[in-house]
Write a protein that holds these residues in place. Sequence first.
Motif, PDB file in Angstrom:
ATOM      1  N   SER A  17      53.230 -49.719  42.699  1.00 58.51           N
ATOM      2  CA  SER A  17      51.777 -49.555  42.676  1.00 58.51           C
ATOM      3  C   SER A  17      51.385 -48.081  42.620  1.00 58.51           C
ATOM      4  O   SER A  17      50.317 -47.729  42.114  1.00 58.51           O
ATOM      5  CB  SER A  17      51.135 -50.244  43.883  1.00 58.51           C
ATOM      6  N   ASP A  18      52.270 -47.202  43.101  1.00 54.87           N
ATOM      7  CA  ASP A  18      51.993 -45.763  43.027  1.00 54.87           C
ATOM      8  C   ASP A  18      51.956 -45.251  41.581  1.00 54.87           C
ATOM      9  O   ASP A  18      51.444 -44.159  41.330  1.00 54.87           O
ATOM     10  CB  ASP A  18      53.042 -44.967  43.809  1.00 54.87           C
ATOM     11  N   ASP A  19      52.508 -46.002  40.651  1.00 58.49           N
ATOM     12  CA  ASP A  19      52.532 -45.609  39.243  1.00 58.49           C
ATOM     13  C   ASP A  19      51.328 -46.126  38.464  1.00 58.49           C
ATOM     14  O   ASP A  19      51.174 -45.821  37.280  1.00 58.49           O
ATOM     15  CB  ASP A  19      53.811 -46.133  38.567  1.00 58.49           C
ATOM     16  N   VAL A  45      42.750 -48.762  37.501  1.00 60.84           N
ATOM     17  CA  VAL A  45      43.991 -48.522  38.226  1.00 60.84           C
ATOM     18  C   VAL A  45      44.339 -49.748  39.061  1.00 60.84           C
ATOM     19  O   VAL A  45      45.507 -50.174  39.109  1.00 60.84           O
ATOM     20  CB  VAL A  45      43.885 -47.247  39.088  1.00 60.84           C
ATOM     21  N   ALA A  46      43.350 -50.353  39.702  1.00 59.73           N
ATOM     22  CA  ALA A  46      43.600 -51.545  40.530  1.00 59.73           C
ATOM     23  C   ALA A  46      44.125 -52.701  39.681  1.00 59.73           C
ATOM     24  O   ALA A  46      45.069 -53.395  40.077  1.00 59.73           O
ATOM     25  CB  ALA A  46      42.329 -51.952  41.269  1.00 59.73           C
ATOM     26  N   THR A  47      43.533 -52.909  38.523  1.00 55.34           N
ATOM     27  CA  THR A  47      44.002 -53.969  37.627  1.00 55.34           C
ATOM     28  C   THR A  47      45.416 -53.683  37.151  1.00 55.34           C
ATOM     29  O   THR A  47      46.260 -54.581  37.090  1.00 55.34           O
ATOM     30  CB  THR A  47      43.046 -54.119  36.427  1.00 55.34           C
ATOM     31  N   THR A  48      45.692 -52.428  36.839  1.00 55.79           N
ATOM     32  CA  THR A  48      47.044 -52.056  36.408  1.00 55.79           C
ATOM     33  C   THR A  48      48.046 -52.297  37.529  1.00 55.79           C
ATOM     34  O   THR A  48      49.141 -52.805  37.287  1.00 55.79           O
ATOM     35  CB  THR A  48      47.073 -50.596  35.925  1.00 55.79           C
ATOM     36  N   ALA A  49      47.673 -51.971  38.756  1.00 56.34           N
ATOM     37  CA  ALA A  49      48.558 -52.237  39.901  1.00 56.34           C
ATOM     38  C   ALA A  49      48.840 -53.731  40.033  1.00 56.34           C
ATOM     39  O   ALA A  49      49.975 -54.131  40.314  1.00 56.34           O
ATOM     40  CB  ALA A  49      47.943 -51.679  41.181  1.00 56.34           C
ATOM     41  N   GLU A  50      47.832 -54.563  39.816  1.00 54.90           N
ATOM     42  CA  GLU A  50      48.026 -56.016  39.864  1.00 54.90           C
ATOM     43  C   GLU A  50      48.971 -56.470  38.756  1.00 54.90           C
ATOM     44  O   GLU A  50      49.826 -57.335  38.975  1.00 54.90           O
ATOM     45  CB  GLU A  50      46.689 -56.734  39.726  1.00 54.90           C
ATOM     46  N   ARG A  51      48.835 -55.894  37.582  1.00 54.21           N
ATOM     47  CA  ARG A  51      49.714 -56.257  36.464  1.00 54.21           C
ATOM     48  C   ARG A  51      51.150 -55.849  36.755  1.00 54.21           C
ATOM     49  O   ARG A  51      52.090 -56.589  36.454  1.00 54.21           O
ATOM     50  CB  ARG A  51      49.224 -55.610  35.169  1.00 54.21           C
ATOM     51  N   LEU A  62      58.987 -51.258  33.997  1.00 64.08           N
ATOM     52  CA  LEU A  62      59.718 -50.009  34.207  1.00 64.08           C
ATOM     53  C   LEU A  62      58.864 -48.824  33.795  1.00 64.08           C
ATOM     54  O   LEU A  62      58.016 -48.947  32.902  1.00 64.08           O
ATOM     55  CB  LEU A  62      60.996 -49.993  33.371  1.00 64.08           C
ATOM     56  N   VAL A  63      59.098 -47.691  34.430  1.00 64.50           N
ATOM     57  CA  VAL A  63      58.458 -46.448  34.001  1.00 64.50           C
ATOM     58  C   VAL A  63      59.538 -45.445  33.632  1.00 64.50           C
ATOM     59  O   VAL A  63      60.659 -45.494  34.144  1.00 64.50           O
ATOM     60  CB  VAL A  63      57.526 -45.847  35.078  1.00 64.50           C
ATOM     61  N   ALA A  64      59.162 -44.547  32.717  1.00 64.32           N
ATOM     62  CA  ALA A  64      60.004 -43.403  32.353  1.00 64.32           C
ATOM     63  C   ALA A  64      59.364 -42.183  32.982  1.00 64.32           C
ATOM     64  O   ALA A  64      58.159 -41.971  32.866  1.00 64.32           O
ATOM     65  CB  ALA A  64      60.072 -43.240  30.843  1.00 64.32           C
ATOM     66  N   GLN A  65      60.192 -41.409  33.637  1.00 61.63           N
ATOM     67  CA  GLN A  65      59.698 -40.244  34.370  1.00 61.63           C
ATOM     68  C   GLN A  65      60.486 -39.017  33.923  1.00 61.63           C
ATOM     69  O   GLN A  65      61.705 -39.058  33.828  1.00 61.63           O
ATOM     70  CB  GLN A  65      59.893 -40.500  35.864  1.00 61.63           C
TER      71      GLN A  65
END
Length: 181
Positions: A17-19, A45-51, A62-65
């Motif tokens: 959720s931090d991402d 951001v809230a909707t993205t966290a739910e997704r 996954l995220v690329a950092q």
Amino acid sequence: MNEDGRVQDILIRDATSDDAAACAAIYGHYVETTVATFELDAPSVATTAERIAGCQAGHAWLVAQTDDQVVGFAYGTKFAERAAYRWAAEVSVYLDPEVRRGGIGTALYDVLLPRLTERGFQVLTARIAQPNDASNALHARYGFERVGLLRRIGFKHDRWVDVAIMELELAPPAVSPAEPR
């Protein structure tokens, strides 16, 4: 980036959720300026966290950092709601426009596709608004085949858009496949 334009030192990890803020910003660019997605309003951001939480519950996000900054993400999600589709997943990848063609999409799929295979998914699909040579090539690199074209299926930014349907079989057909995990 190195001399050939590729990003070095890419960390691929599970999204949290931090991402959500970084993912929402990257995706928002595509919503607002391209036809790569047919959403018309960038999700919060809230909707993205739910997704992210929804994908993590049954599939993967996954995220690329690089340099402690999220520069892209990829996910697998439900292909469709009906139970008989549960062995199929739809995949997508979105990158910060500043790092496109730097190997990050490949790095994300190098982790995502095996993970979905390990979890028991049999077939992956991707819907790609056309034209999109970079996304078509990325998916073809992994063996996705174009199985259809939906003509003029979406209208965005004052134009009709075709969508290619791409598919990758992860495993041979089984009479009694194990449930995906």
